[in-house]
Design an enzyme around this catalytic site. Structure first.
Site, PDB file in Angstrom:
ATOM      1  N   HIS A 208       0.839  -1.201   0.000  1.00 52.33           N
ATOM      2  CA  HIS A 208       0.000   0.000   0.000  1.00 52.33           C
ATOM      3  C   HIS A 208       0.874   1.251   0.000  1.00 52.33           C
ATOM      4  O   HIS A 208       1.267   1.736   1.059  1.00 52.33           O
ATOM      5  CB  HIS A 208      -0.905  -0.018   1.230  1.00 52.33           C
ATOM      6  CG  HIS A 208      -1.737  -1.252   1.327  1.00 52.33           C
ATOM      7  ND1 HIS A 208      -1.241  -2.462   1.756  1.00 52.33           N
ATOM      8  CD2 HIS A 208      -3.048  -1.467   1.040  1.00 52.33           C
ATOM      9  CE1 HIS A 208      -2.203  -3.371   1.727  1.00 52.33           C
ATOM     10  NE2 HIS A 208      -3.307  -2.797   1.300  1.00 52.33           N
TER      11      HIS A 208
ATOM     12  N   HIS B 165      -2.265  -1.157   7.049  1.00 50.23           N
ATOM     13  CA  HIS B 165      -1.843  -1.389   5.657  1.00 50.23           C
ATOM     14  C   HIS B 165      -0.747  -0.401   5.253  1.00 50.23           C
ATOM     15  O   HIS B 165       0.022  -0.665   4.343  1.00 50.23           O
ATOM     16  CB  HIS B 165      -3.029  -1.307   4.691  1.00 50.23           C
ATOM     17  CG  HIS B 165      -3.822  -0.039   4.797  1.00 50.23           C
ATOM     18  ND1 HIS B 165      -4.819   0.140   5.734  1.00 50.23           N
ATOM     19  CD2 HIS B 165      -3.774   1.118   4.084  1.00 50.23           C
ATOM     20  CE1 HIS B 165      -5.337   1.354   5.597  1.00 50.23           C
ATOM     21  NE2 HIS B 165      -4.726   1.969   4.603  1.00 50.23           N
TER      22      HIS B 165
ATOM     23  N   LEU C  39      -8.881  -3.317  10.618  1.00 48.52           N
ATOM     24  CA  LEU C  39      -9.112  -1.894  10.864  1.00 48.52           C
ATOM     25  C   LEU C  39      -9.936  -1.671  12.131  1.00 48.52           C
ATOM     26  O   LEU C  39     -10.845  -2.438  12.443  1.00 48.52           O
ATOM     27  CB  LEU C  39      -9.793  -1.271   9.649  1.00 48.52           C
ATOM     28  CG  LEU C  39      -8.938  -1.337   8.370  1.00 48.52           C
ATOM     29  CD1 LEU C  39      -9.751  -0.904   7.150  1.00 48.52           C
ATOM     30  CD2 LEU C  39      -7.680  -0.496   8.498  1.00 48.52           C
TER      31      LEU C  39
ATOM     32  N   HIS D  93      -4.211   3.148  -3.262  1.00 43.88           N
ATOM     33  CA  HIS D  93      -4.335   2.523  -1.936  1.00 43.88           C
ATOM     34  C   HIS D  93      -3.529   1.231  -1.818  1.00 43.88           C
ATOM     35  O   HIS D  93      -2.683   1.131  -0.943  1.00 43.88           O
ATOM     36  CB  HIS D  93      -5.813   2.255  -1.619  1.00 43.88           C
ATOM     37  CG  HIS D  93      -6.018   1.280  -0.498  1.00 43.88           C
ATOM     38  ND1 HIS D  93      -6.092   1.663   0.811  1.00 43.88           N
ATOM     39  CD2 HIS D  93      -6.112  -0.081  -0.504  1.00 43.88           C
ATOM     40  CE1 HIS D  93      -6.244   0.584   1.569  1.00 43.88           C
ATOM     41  NE2 HIS D  93      -6.261  -0.477   0.798  1.00 43.88           N
TER      42      HIS D  93
ATOM     43  N   GLU E 251     -18.363  -5.136  24.044  1.00 48.52           N
ATOM     44  CA  GLU E 251     -17.498  -6.314  24.197  1.00 48.52           C
ATOM     45  C   GLU E 251     -16.248  -6.231  23.322  1.00 48.52           C
ATOM     46  O   GLU E 251     -15.159  -6.643  23.720  1.00 48.52           O
ATOM     47  CB  GLU E 251     -18.271  -7.596  23.862  1.00 48.52           C
ATOM     48  CG  GLU E 251     -19.415  -7.918  24.819  1.00 48.52           C
ATOM     49  CD  GLU E 251     -20.691  -7.144  24.500  1.00 48.52           C
ATOM     50  OE1 GLU E 251     -20.733  -6.424  23.477  1.00 48.52           O
ATOM     51  OE2 GLU E 251     -21.662  -7.252  25.284  1.00 48.52           O
TER      52      GLU E 251
ATOM     53  N   HIS F 161     -29.003 -17.010  23.755  1.00 45.96           N
ATOM     54  CA  HIS F 161     -28.079 -16.873  24.876  1.00 45.96           C
ATOM     55  C   HIS F 161     -27.330 -18.172  25.197  1.00 45.96           C
ATOM     56  O   HIS F 161     -26.642 -18.234  26.208  1.00 45.96           O
ATOM     57  CB  HIS F 161     -28.836 -16.394  26.116  1.00 45.96           C
ATOM     58  CG  HIS F 161     -29.104 -14.908  26.085  1.00 45.96           C
ATOM     59  ND1 HIS F 161     -29.765 -14.309  25.049  1.00 45.96           N
ATOM     60  CD2 HIS F 161     -28.785 -13.920  26.963  1.00 45.96           C
ATOM     61  CE1 HIS F 161     -29.858 -13.002  25.287  1.00 45.96           C
ATOM     62  NE2 HIS F 161     -29.261 -12.742  26.436  1.00 45.96           N
TER      63      HIS F 161
ATOM     64  N   ARG G 137     -23.080 -20.879  34.875  1.00 46.92           N
ATOM     65  CA  ARG G 137     -23.970 -19.993  35.630  1.00 46.92           C
ATOM     66  C   ARG G 137     -24.515 -20.720  36.854  1.00 46.92           C
ATOM     67  O   ARG G 137     -24.651 -20.131  37.918  1.00 46.92           O
ATOM     68  CB  ARG G 137     -25.133 -19.584  34.728  1.00 46.92           C
ATOM     69  CG  ARG G 137     -26.247 -18.891  35.475  1.00 46.92           C
ATOM     70  CD  ARG G 137     -27.457 -18.711  34.573  1.00 46.92           C
ATOM     71  NE  ARG G 137     -28.463 -17.887  35.207  1.00 46.92           N
ATOM     72  CZ  ARG G 137     -29.642 -18.334  35.615  1.00 46.92           C
ATOM     73  NH1 ARG G 137     -29.958 -19.604  35.465  1.00 46.92           N
ATOM     74  NH2 ARG G 137     -30.508 -17.524  36.173  1.00 46.92           N
TER      75      ARG G 137
END
Ligand SMILES: Cc1ncc(C[n+]2csc(CCOP(=O)(O)OP(=O)(O)O)c2C)c(N)n1
Ligand SMILES: [Mg+2]
Length: 706
Positions: free
Chosen positions: A50, A90, A153, A298, A450, A511, A558
């Site tokens: 790149h 990149h 990214l 690019h 998360e 779940h 759990r």
């Protein structure tokens, strides 16, 4: 354009010992154009890579490194160095060029300074080739001076937030009046892609909430991505978005204007209470007459003709390749080299007098840097008495974490808004919440983010703080890209996942994890542990805490799991071997082996007792971790799973995917082949066959005894 006269004097190594002294401005331009042309040549030689973004951002990277950053090329792991993150990975040639030109030294995995260059000119000539220290994207652990692996990214900027949190926490704990042991800044360069990715947004929101004024992102606003103009898919007002988050937003309208870039960086350094975003307008492929401002610049080589034209536009000798003109290396040495060396020297002296005033704190800093644990780190770990009703994996984990966090000052963590459910909250007196205004808190609150949590944890791990982060196991999917990077970077990040299977039955299939264990087990280097009772939880943490270069995922129930009677069954210390014989038929080899993890271990034990009563010689192998077991000697593995015993049943409330490797073609797997269902746990266990009678029946059937 100003550099041609001086450069031509040293083409092809034929140097005509110029007596023309160059001005600082000329040397700046020469250095910038060296970064540009090294990048162009490396991509051209590799026939891939790149070039466009390095051509555009060379002035920015030059200014950050040579004018601002406190980084000593002689010691790239000096703890108080400023961090530089290239989130648009990149554009890696930017980093390889600058690491080479600054003469940054290599360090090995044991933190020894090797004295050889991190990236040689030969590495750059061999950009993207096997064993080159100039790989396609920045790889932490492979190339010294790379602060974090980037390429996916958004990960770099999200990870930089963890670095900023770490600096705040370290400064809060270790700085004393007159002793600013930690006062470094974090610079992260990113592009349109990083700002489009969700993880970047999550991280930006968190960074502003926490008031991380040690964090500066520089956004390469070039209006180009792979498919073409950002008009295709990205037309939001980035400045307004970041103002909305609470960032300090600055704009520099010309990526070639080092003076304005420097000014903006100065504004960042004096801004308090919020992170800074510098929006930098740039031209991808700057200097290439036919490719500038196009997506063509690019991700592909410019082509020989265009390389010449670009070099001509910089006033560079058109046929010179991999040219580092006289004076450039010296210019970096006089800039970042001298500034970094002086800063490190001052810091080393500061640390020496700090050590005499605060020896214990100094020792902590030393141990942390080497990823060692303090003496007594595992004292007072709980021991759980046999109990048929038992303890939930998450509850045992909560007890262990609270002990460890008190024993290890630099062990902290939190959850993505599920602390009360994950049982990860540190509740002891003084644990505190990490917030703007209380950077000493040990409970991190990631919010429902998360992915940013996992990336942030990596940033903390890269800063040598020991961390855990938690959520429901099902949502490990939302964190997976950063979990993968923790393994790729060989970081000892700890992921705590609760609600490991169908334990919260009524919540239903959305779940209930199914494929998640298999998918984590497929990540090279990640240690996955699914302990079978409370004492196995303790041993799992004992193992995990001693990891220095590997991440771990601990997968917890759990619901309560019976605490096994360790006087009757083998000690839980077997966890450290990944799998162990928990219960056996007396005197002689078994007829059948039941292999289980987590909540299914006690099920297997029940089935085993029933089979024994029927005169069937069964063995139970508790297997909390495939990866650890696979690393044991063949002798040990064969002692646990004797090759001659082919009647084997694996039981695990998860996808059956992969268990063939332990049960063989003659074995059976009681696992999941579909998603779960919404119902109380008991009904689910019955529906999907996770009952001891079914396990025993399967064993009997295997042995031809119905
Ligand atoms: C998560 C992720 N998705 C896709 C890619 C593939 N990819 C690499 S660069 C790029 C375009 C990036 O555009 P931008 O960030 O604007 O970089 P520029 O071309 O301006 O340097 C894409 C889609 C990637 N590396 N990571
Ligand atoms: Mg772009």
């Amino acid at each position: 354009m100003s550099s041609i006269a001086n450069v031509t004097e040293s083409i092809g190594g034929v140097k005509t010992a110029s007596t023309n002294p160059k001005t600082d401005a000329e040397l700046d331009q020469l250095s910038i154009d060296t970064i540009r042309t090294l990048s162009i040549d490396a991509v051209q030689r590799a026939k891939s890579g790149h070039p466009g973004t390095p051509m555009a951002l060379a002035p920015l990277v030059y200014t950050i490194w040579n004018r601002v950053m406190r980084f000593d090329p002689a010691d790239p792991i000096w703890p108080n160095r400023d961090r530089f993150v290239l989130s648009n990975g990149h554009a890696s040639m930017l980093l390889w060029s600058v690491l080479h030109l600054t003469g940054t030294c290599a360090v090995n995995a044991e933190y020894e300074r090797l004295g050889q260059p991190s990236v040689s000119l030969d590495d750059i000539r061999r950009f993207r080739q096997i064993d080159s220290k100039a790989p396609g994207h920045p790889e932490y652990h492979w190339v010294s001076g790379v602060e974090t692996t980037t390429g996916p990214l958004g990960q770099g900027i999200a990870t930089s937030v963890g670095m900023a949190i770490a600096e705040k926490w370290l400064a809060n704990r270790y700085n004393r009046p007159g002793f600013p042991i930690f006062d470094y800044d974090i610079y992260a360069v990113c592009g349109d892609g990083c700002l489009m990715e969700g993880v970047g947004s999550e991280a930006a929101s968190l960074a502003a909430h926490l008031g991380l004024d040690n964090l500066c992102w520089i956004y390469d606003n070039n209006h180009i991505t792979i498919e073409g103009s950002t008009n295709l898919a990205f037309t939001e007002d980035v400045a307004t978005r970041f103002l909305g988050y609470g960032w300090n937003v600055l704009r520099v309208g010309d990526a070639n204007d080092c003076g304005h870039i420097h000014q903006a960086l100065d504004v960042f350094r004096t801004t308090t209470g919020r992170p800074t975003l510098i929006i930098l307008d740039s031209h991808i492929g700057y200097g290439s007459p036919n490719k500038q401002d196009t997506a063509a610049a690019h991700g592909e080589p410019l082509g020989d003709d265009e390389v010449r034209l670009a070099k001509r536009s910089y006033g560079w000798p058109e046929d010179a390749q991999f040219l580092v003109p006289d004076g450039v290396r010296e210019h970096f040495a006089a800039g970042v080299g001298a500034r970094g060396a002086a800063a490190r020297r001052t810091w080393t002296e500061l640390l020496a007098s700090y050590r005499s005033s605060f020896p214990e704190l100094a020792n902590e800093i030393d141990a942390m840097q080497r990823r060692e644990l303090p003496a007594g780190w595992d004292r007072n770990l709980p021991v759980f008495a046999a109990d048929a009703k038992g303890v939930a994996g998450r509850d045992a984990s909560g007890k262990v974490l609270n002990v460890l966090a008190q024993n290890i000052p630099w062990f902290l963590g939190g959850s993505a808004d599920l602390g009360p459910s994950n049982k990860t909250t540190l509740k002891y007196e003084g644990a505190g919440d990490f917030q703007a205004g209380n950077y000493g808190g040990k409970n991190l609150h990631f919010g429902i983010r998360e992915h940013a949590m996992a990336a942030t944890l990596n940033g903390l791990s890269l800063s040598k703080v020991r961390v855990f982060g938690a959520t429901f196991f099902i949502f490990s999917d939302y964190a997976r890209p950063a979990i993968r990077l923790s393994a790729l970077m060989e970081l000892p990040t700890i992921f705590v996942f609760t609600h490991d299977a169908m334990g919260d039955g009524e919540d239903g299939p959305t779940h209930q994890p199914v494929e998640h264990l298999a998918s984590l087990r497929a990540i090279p280097g990640l240690i996955t542990l699914r302990p079978g009772d409370a004492n196995e939880v303790v041993e799992a943490y004992r193992y995990i805490m001693q990891l220095r270069h590997q991440p771990a995922a601990i997968v917890l129930s759990r619901q309560p799991l019976p605490t096994l009677d360790r006087a009757r069954y083998a000690p839980a210390a077997g966890v450290a071997r990944g799998a162990y014989v928990l219960a056996d038929a007396p005197g002689g080899p078994p007829d059948v082996i039941l292999i289980a993890s987590g909540s299914e271990v006690s099920l297997a034990v029940q089935a085993h007792e029933q089979l024994l009563a029927e005169g069937i010689r069964s063995r139970v192998v508790s297997m909390p971790s495939w990866e650890i077991f696979d690393h044991q000697t063949k002798e040990y593995r064969d002692s646990v799973l004797p090759p001659s015993v082919t009647a084997r049943v694996a039981v695990e409330q998860a996808s059956s995917f992969g268990w063939e490797r332990y049960v063989g073609s003659g074995g059976r797997i009681i696992g999941m082949k579909t998603f779960g269902a919404s119902a109380p746990l008991k009904a689910l266990q019955e529906k999907f066959g996770f009952e001891h009678v079914h396990v025993a029946a399967t064993a009997r059937e295997l042995l031809g005894k119905r």
